[in-house]
Design an enzyme around this catalytic site. Structure first.
Site, PDB file in Angstrom:
ATOM      1  CB  CYS A  77       7.572  -8.558   5.457  1.00 35.60           C
ATOM      2  SG  CYS A  77       6.574  -9.435   6.408  1.00 35.60           S
ATOM      3  CG  ASP A 129     -12.820  -3.233  -5.680  1.00 39.08           C
ATOM      4  OD1 ASP A 129     -13.908  -2.141  -5.192  1.00 39.08           O
ATOM      5  OD2 ASP A 129     -12.681  -3.238  -6.630  1.00 39.08           O
TER       6      ASP A 129
END
Length: 161
Positions: A77, A129
């Site tokens: 990328c 998380d």
């Protein structure tokens, strides 16, 4: 759609695509994904009673940080200027899940789809998380490009959503 892999050179080795000769154009992408969870977890997120804090506020920041970090975690990328990144959440109590939608925008030489997809992924991982202490059954799924515009390859819009 092209059948040529642009990230592979003539010798079959990975390479970053040279975009230096391409024109700057307005490019936008929308990606989405889901995280399913126990009904109690979904309720606690909505009520703001998760002990780690405001889950969706933190996930929004996590998604934006993910978009900004895309070139550091996706090998080929390009590091691009992100002019806008917006993350939205939709509660689905019937299916006990949160849909995450990310919109990214740039004026540049290459697309911004990976940044939108990474934003959704990072937001979902942030939710996981923050809630894993009370719900290990969460499932992140259906991360996909919904729409993209701008650039040489043209526009794309997923049908059937």
């Amino acid at each position: 759609m092209s059948e040529v892999f642009t990230h592979i050179n003539e010798e079959g080795r990975a390479r970053m695509v040279d975009v230096s000769e391409k024109d700057n154009t307005i490019r936008q992408a929308i990606a989405s994904g889901k995280i399913s969870m126990e009904k109690d977890t979904l309720e606690r997120i909505k009520e703001g009673t998760i002990s780690k804090g405001d889950v969706l506020a933190v996930a929004q920041v996590g998604g934006i940080m993910g978009a900004k970090s895309t070139s550091q975690i996706i090998p080929m990328c390009h590091n691009i200027l992100i002019s806008n990144c917006d993350i939205n959440f939709k509660f689905d109590f019937e299916n006990s899940e949160i849909e995450i939608v990310a919109m990214t925008k740039t004026v540049g030489k290459t697309g911004i789809e990976m940044e939108a997809l990474t934003a959704v992924s990072a937001a979902a991982l942030t939710i996981y998380d923050m809630c894993k202490a009370i719900d290990r059954e969460m499932v992140i799924s259906d991360i996909m490009l919904v729409k993209k515009s701008g650039g040489k390859s043209g526009d794309f819009e997923r049908v059937g959503l």
